[in-house]
Design a protein around this motif. Structure first.
Motif, mmCIF file in Angstrom:
data_model
loop_
_atom_site.group_PDB
_atom_site.id
_atom_site.type_symbol
_atom_site.label_atom_id
_atom_site.label_comp_id
_atom_site.label_asym_id
_atom_site.label_seq_id
_atom_site.Cartn_x
_atom_site.Cartn_y
_atom_site.Cartn_z
ATOM 1 N N TRP A 1 -8.462 3.015 3.107
ATOM 2 C CA TRP A 1 -8.905 2.006 2.156
ATOM 3 C C TRP A 1 -8.881 2.627 0.632
ATOM 4 N N ARG B 1 -7.185 -1.946 -1.577
ATOM 5 C CA ARG B 1 -5.918 -1.876 -0.866
ATOM 6 C C ARG B 1 -6.273 -1.345 0.578
ATOM 7 N N ARG B 2 -5.371 -1.550 1.526
ATOM 8 C CA ARG B 2 -5.371 -1.180 2.825
ATOM 9 C C ARG B 2 -4.054 -0.784 3.070
ATOM 10 N N ASP B 3 -3.900 0.510 3.410
ATOM 11 C CA ASP B 3 -2.508 1.192 3.805
ATOM 12 C C ASP B 3 -2.539 1.246 5.425
ATOM 13 N N ARG C 1 1.577 -2.053 3.559
ATOM 14 C CA ARG C 1 0.161 -1.975 2.779
ATOM 15 C C ARG C 1 -0.107 -3.402 2.524
#
Length: 709
Positions: free
Chosen positions: A401, A428-430, A435
């Motif tokens: 995150w 953002r979530r990777d 992503r």
């Protein structure tokens, strides 16, 4: 009472008592490291062979040719932006620092000039990434962290505790060609990182089953370098624009002697906070080995490919081009030592510091090198991480995150006549090579309205990207801008465009890889548009296609040609077809002078709304020197641009001519071309005769980005 008198009684009772509770044993994080016995055998052998090579080969002498190439971040045509090369005679020792003699050096940087950059400064061992005695998996981060910090930071697949961080799987025997023309049969072993971190590598190792020598290694960090990047404006008491990279608890890439004081740290932290989401991805590091004596292998060739740029994961704005790079190292042994030639046992020198001439210069094409590594980079990207049950110690896993608070990055602040000042936040979530990014924007003039948002999922591969987005976004039809976020600056004045509209919908886009030029893109969309001025709405579905070819020479020393073709087809309410075709020719003249010629046509057919029209002159892309934008369904354009070399820039004299809405528009002016055409600062004077309903011809300043010349 004496205990020994109770011996017979205890002998009877003990079997009847419950067993003592078993002591809980912590799970062994290496129990599932090897997915087959061949992998276990080969990895152990390669680890032992590396140690034996360090003991058997006392020193190593080689001619080292280092080459690097950075291409400009552009979507219009190919630009060889930075080129550097140096040749050294190097001598390494397995027990001490090496020594280096610089033989020749060349460097070109259009924005800085023919000076020695920081990348080439210093020939100490810590500044030379290719140490043949080092673990090859530390070389990937060495250009960014320095050799010493990389050795501390990287968790090598050949390390003694590699089972804590990796799983290993062997493959089928394959045949590899060595640089001297010989072939060798090797078995590939894939190293699967348990977690995503720049300290881990997704790797393939080709191992000789007879000598256990590592014949080739190909790998990439298990994640992009993004959160680990910090900005630098102050260093060693002076001003300098640059980036540092940190990994875990390792020291930053800047040496301690250059670390700033408290004031410099404050400046650098502030600068880092407003960075535009800088990221770097090393698509592949390929290390080829060669035998220096029977059964003893050392690196012969190393190549890095990747890109750096501003993180761009959004469907409502323009895709930001990246800066691809290739770094190439070739180590050619000097004269052979007599001990090595005889194959004698014991520690030997793999080469003498001979006085012969350096090896002949071999032509190097960075574009071909990048293309050759593309398939292997895609294979490495597909390795991923171990299954959830196999992840072991999560202490060094990177957080998936990341949050950009409001006003924390410059790309989340903008101004335009509809929103006033617009402020956004981003989360953002990777997930690895996929992503998600959520961007929310609130406007000061529309504070009672629902905020704009953009939720995008992006799948990344070295050669391609795919984006799926749902959004509510403000847009404008300005010619050449590609939406409101396509303007060179996040500032749109009242005169720039009147055709604002808000779009709500979903889109799917197919794009080149992040390290590739934006030469081709395809998009599908379904959306509802509402015109800001009168509230008219329509629902449409359609497709968008853009092609930006470039042929011929690169730079300003050779003839080049290219252009842009874009088509947008929308069906449904007020359906239309929106097209633009432009071409350009770049001609080198004498003494560094160049002539650029450009022409094109833009058209909208069908039943368009005002916001579907082209806005000629809004950004200066086709016409400069006029007070307002010109909404039009058809426009023709021609432009001439004569450029003269200056110290670190180019001076431009230009003339524009455009035809739209039954009128002819003319302008002329001068400008300053920076960074080989990435940025232009132009002053243009309109020469059009006054007419009713048309824009005024004025003296106007224009900032243009991503130019054909």
């Amino acid at each position: 009472m004496n205990a020994r008198h109770h011996g017979p009684l205890l002998a009877v009772l003990l079997p009847l008592l419950p067993p003592p509770p078993a002591t809980a044993q912590p799970p062994d994080p290496t129990r599932d490291a090897y997915l087959d016995e061949t992998a276990r055998h080969l990895v152990a052998g390669a680890r032992s062979a590396q140690g034996a090579t360090r003991q058997a080969v006392r020193t190593h002498t080689a001619l080292v040719r280092e080459r690097l190439a950075f291409d400009a971040p552009t979507g219009r045509h190919d630009r060889p932006w930075m080129r550097g090369e140096r040749l050294l005679r190097a001598r390494w020792s397995g027990s001490g620092p090496g020594s280096f003699d610089l033989l020749e050096e060349h460097f070109r940087h259009p924005g800085v000039g023919p000076s020695t950059p920081r990348y080439f400064q210093g020939l100490r061992a810590g500044h030379l990434p290719v140490d043949p005695f080092a673990d090859p998996f530390t070389l990937g981060l060495a250009p960014f962290l320095g050799a010493g910090a990389a050795a501390i930071a990287v968790r090598s697949p050949l390390g003694a505790d590699a089972g804590r961080y990796y799983q290993f799987r062997s493959g089928d025997t394959t045949t590899l060609a060595l640089e001297d023309g010989r072939t060798i049969r090797a078995i590939p072993v894939t190293a699967i990182p348990r977690y995503r971190s720049i300290r881990f590598a997704a790797a393939i190792m080709w191992i000789d089953p007879e000598s256990f020598g590592l014949v080739r290694a190909a790998y990439r960090p298990a994640k992009r370098i993004d959160h680990e990047v910090t900005g630098v404006l102050r260093e060693a008491g002076g001003w300098w624009l640059g980036l540092n990279v940190t990994a875990g608890d390792t020291v930053p890439s800047a040496p301690a002697a250059r670390q700033p004081g408290w004031f410099g740290q404050l400046i650098n932290e502030t600068f880092t906070a407003v960075l535009l989401g800088i990221e770097t991805d090393i698509s592949s590091v390929i290390v080829d080995f060669a035998p220096v004596r029977p059964g003893r292998w050392l690196p012969r060739h190393v190549q890095w490919t990747g890109y750096t740029g501003i993180e761009s994961v959004t469907s409502t704005g323009s895709v930001v081009p990246t800066l691809p790079f290739v770094i190439d190292w070739t180590l050619e042994p000097a004269t052979r030592g007599a001990a090595e030639a005889s194959g004698a046992e014991g520690p030997v020198d793999s080469g003498e510091s001979g006085t012969g001439p350096p090896s002949a210069h071999r032509p190097w094409d960075p574009a071909r090198a990048r293309a050759g590594a593309l398939h292997l980079g895609d294979t490495l990207a597909g390795i991923g991480t171990g299954a959830a049950a196999a992840r072991g110690d999560a202490g060094e896993a990177a957080s998936p995150w990341y949050l950009y608070p409001p006003v924390w990055t410059l790309n989340l602040v903008r101004y335009n006549p509809v929103e006033g000042v617009s402020i956004g936040a981003q989360a953002r979530r990777d997930f690895g090579w996929v992503r998600s990014v959520l961007t929310v924007r609130a406007a000061t003039r529309e504070w009672r309205e629902i905020p704009d948002l953009d939720l995008t999922l992006q799948r990344d591969r070295p050669g391609s990207r795919m984006q799926f987005s749902v959004y509510r976004a403000l847009r404008t039809g300005a010619l050449g801008a590609g939406g409101i976020d396509g303007f060179p600056l996040p500032l749109i004045l009242e005169s720039d465009s009147l055709d604002f509209h808000r779009s709500t919908g979903a889109a799917l886009r197919f794009l080149p890889g992040s390290g590739e030029r934006l030469g081709f893109s395809l998009g599908l969309f379904a959306e509802r548009d509402r015109e800001i001025e009168d509230g008219d709405e329509r629902i449409r579905v359609g497709t968008e296609l853009a092609w930006k070819p470039w042929w011929g020479g690169l730079g300003r020393e050779a003839i080049g040609a290219g252009g842009t073709v874009s088509v947008r087809v929308a069906a449904g309410d007020r359906g239309h077809v929106r097209t633009m075709v432009e071409g350009a020719l770049l001609l080198p003249l004498s003494a560094g002078i160049s002539l650029g010629l450009q022409g094109g046509v833009a058209d909208v057919s069908g039943d368009p709304l005002p916001q579907d029209l082209w806005d000629l002159g809004a950004t200066g892309a086709w016409l400069r020197g006029h007070s307002e934008a010109i909404p039009t369904s058809r426009a023709w354009m021609a432009r001439a641009d004569l450029q003269f070399p200056a110290r670190y820039a180019r001076v431009s004299l230009f003339a524009d001519r455009a035809s739209a809405e039954g009128g002819e528009y003319l302008a002329a002016g001068a400008g300053l071309v920076l960074l080989d055409g990435l940025l232009r600062l132009d002053v243009a004077q309109g020469l059009t005769e006054e007419r009713d309903g048309g824009p005024d011809a004025v003296l106007r300043f224009h900032v243009l980005a991503d130019n054909l010349f």
